[in-house]
Motif scaffolding. Structure first.
Motif, PDB file in Angstrom:
ATOM      1  N   GLN A 340      41.959  45.111  39.824  1.00 53.80           N
ATOM      2  CA  GLN A 340      41.106  45.254  38.637  1.00 53.80           C
ATOM      3  C   GLN A 340      39.624  45.144  39.005  1.00 53.80           C
ATOM      4  N   ARG A 341      39.269  44.247  39.923  1.00 50.69           N
ATOM      5  CA  ARG A 341      37.877  44.105  40.348  1.00 50.69           C
ATOM      6  C   ARG A 341      37.389  45.359  41.063  1.00 50.69           C
ATOM      7  N   SER A 344      36.853  47.975  38.423  1.00 49.25           N
ATOM      8  CA  SER A 344      35.672  47.596  37.655  1.00 49.25           C
ATOM      9  C   SER A 344      34.387  47.881  38.436  1.00 49.25           C
ATOM     10  N   GLU A 347      33.678  51.552  38.079  1.00 47.33           N
ATOM     11  CA  GLU A 347      33.119  51.818  36.755  1.00 47.33           C
ATOM     12  C   GLU A 347      31.644  51.424  36.706  1.00 47.33           C
ATOM     13  N   ARG A 348      31.303  50.329  37.329  1.00 46.53           N
ATOM     14  CA  ARG A 348      29.922  49.868  37.299  1.00 46.53           C
ATOM     15  C   ARG A 348      28.999  50.810  38.083  1.00 46.53           C
ATOM     16  N   GLY A 354      27.642  48.109  33.533  1.00 50.00           N
ATOM     17  CA  GLY A 354      29.008  47.660  33.725  1.00 50.00           C
ATOM     18  C   GLY A 354      29.409  46.598  32.726  1.00 50.00           C
ATOM     19  N   HIS A 355      30.643  46.180  32.804  1.00 50.21           N
ATOM     20  CA  HIS A 355      31.185  45.146  31.924  1.00 50.21           C
ATOM     21  C   HIS A 355      31.462  43.912  32.750  1.00 50.21           C
ATOM     22  N   ALA A 358      36.795  42.238  33.501  1.00 45.24           N
ATOM     23  CA  ALA A 358      37.680  43.355  33.879  1.00 45.24           C
ATOM     24  C   ALA A 358      38.924  43.334  33.000  1.00 45.24           C
ATOM     25  N   LEU A 363      40.134  49.363  31.262  1.00 46.23           N
ATOM     26  CA  LEU A 363      40.032  50.118  32.512  1.00 46.23           C
ATOM     27  C   LEU A 363      40.976  51.328  32.524  1.00 46.23           C
TER      28      LEU A 363
END
Length: 422
Positions: A340-341, A344, A347-348, A354-355, A358, A363
């Motif tokens: 997940q990291r 993420s 995505e960032r 970014g968020h 996560a 996601l």
């Protein structure tokens, strides 16, 4: 336990005491009323001015704080004073000290004694009596020394009562004292000549100089007030007294302070320190700080009740830390968190913002949108593979597969700068 309050109070108290000390130091202190004619006292009745003037004139001066038992010894001849000054001491000289003084004078030494001189004046055959105008005690003016403002004297010199009836005047006095030489140490002090240096207007001697064998001299001054600070400040007494303080043979001028009560070893250092603590504002401040420190130590050091047992804490080794971290990741599904990291992070990098958290559902929705936005079929396949990695189960191989898929997505989205781009 925090001691901020106690430390703050202690600092506040120390600041208040410091302000009080500064205020006390600026307050004018009353002059000392100590009646001793000591060169260590700066009050109006002290004699510090005599010492300071001699030092300013470049004369070698020494304050002596030991008895006079070695004054007439031949073994200390090199350290003998050129002039011994004894100013109306409060402690009389002992008989052994008078004996050494007589030996010192008969060997060529010089002595100046003011007032009773601790017994030196009587040893030389004189008494100090109050000045009288008729039958009343009064102060008498001195004669001579035109143009000088000299104060009247309150004491005059007279022959001792047992010597007043001696026939032949001063010659009879010399013969009478020579007869007592074998019984009395002062009897060996036989003057060859007596000069009156200062007298009252009616002829009574105030300052005399007596000459002895080997050019020894004794100067007797009846009124010790002529050596005090107030007289030296308000009158022209220094012009008369300073010539008397010249050693006939040169050498040091030794000022006797032992018989004034400033002898070495009499008061202990503890007593002197205690007197200073009690008498000075700084001493009071130190005592208060010590009292506050003792109270603070007593309050913080005393245990109220029995000692309580506590859990003994032992520091873990680095290997134990590593094992605990591995166990924590295994029990907390560390592979899922890592995948997940990674997603993420992608995505960032692709988005403007970014968020922080996560969220797996968010996601997955973002990956579906990314798959539709990919320009090539290869890129859409890579994103589907990344979605599959997130949904399947596994261990460390999932993390590696997710990292490779993210790298492929990034390569597909990078702009082409080579010939393959065309």
């Amino acid at each position: 336990m925090s001691y901020r309050l106690e430390i703050g109070l202690a600092l506040l108290l120390a600041g208040a005491i410091g302000v009080a000390m500064v205020a006390a130091g600026r307050t004018a202190k009353p002059p000392s009323q100590d009646p001793r004619a000591s060169t260590l006292l700066s009050g109006p009745r002290g004699s510090q001015a005599l010492h300071d003037v001699l030092v300013r004139l470049g004369r070698p001066v020494q304050r002596r704080r030991t008895p006079l038992f070695d004054l007439g010894d031949d073994t200390v001849r090199r350290r003998r004073p050129g002039l011994l000054v004894v100013l109306a001491p409060r402690i009389p000289l002992e008989s052994a000290e008078l004996e050494h003084m007589v030996r010192f004078v008969n060997d060529g030494g010089a002595v100046l004694a003011a007032g009773a001189g601790g017994g030196i004046t009587a040893c030389a055959g004189w008494d100090v009596e109050p000045a009288r105008a008729g039958f009343a005690v009064d102060s008498l003016p001195v004669r001579g020394h035109d143009g000088l403002r000299l104060p009247p004297v309150a004491r005059v010199l007279t022959w001792r009562p047992e010597d007043r009836g001696a026939k032949g005047g001063l010659a009879g006095l010399v013969k009478r004292r020579a007869a007592k030489a074998e019984d009395d140490a002062c009897g060996a002090l036989i003057a060859r000549r007596t000069d009156t240096l200062l007298a009252t207007t009616d002829g009574r001697p105030v300052v005399v100089r007596q000459h002895y064998g080997n050019d020894g001299t004794i100067i007797l001054a009846a009124d010790a007030g002529w050596f005090r600070n107030q007289m030296w400040r308000d009158t022209d007494v220094p012009y008369v007294v300073l010539p008397l303080l010249v050693p006939p043979r040169g050498g040091r001028i030794v000022l006797d302070e032992y018989h004034q009560g400033f002898g070495r070893g009499k008061p202990s250092a503890v007593l002197v320190t205690w007197e200073w603590l009690r008498a000075s504002p700084a001493g009071w401040a130190i005592l208060q700080l010590v009292a506050v420190a003792l109270v603070w130590l007593a309050v913080t050091a005393v245990r109220f009740g029995p000692a309580r047992s506590v859990i003994e804490l032992r520091r873990r080794s680095p290997l134990e830390h590593l094992e605990a971290l591995a166990a924590g990741l295994e029990s907390a599904a560390g592979a899922d968190a890592a995948v997940q990291r990674i997603v993420s992070g992608l995505e960032r990098r692709l988005g403007r913002a970014g968020h922080a958290k996560a969220d797996p559902q968010r996601l997955m929705s973002w990956l579906e949108a990314l798959e539709l936005a990919m320009p090539s079929a290869r890129g859409r396949g890579v994103v589907r593979r990344l979605r599959h990695v997130m949904t399947e189960r596994g261990g460390a191989e999932r993390v590696l597969a997710a990292a490779q898929a993210v790298e492929d997505v990034w390569e597909e989205l990078r702009p082409r700068t080579t010939r393959d781009a065309f």
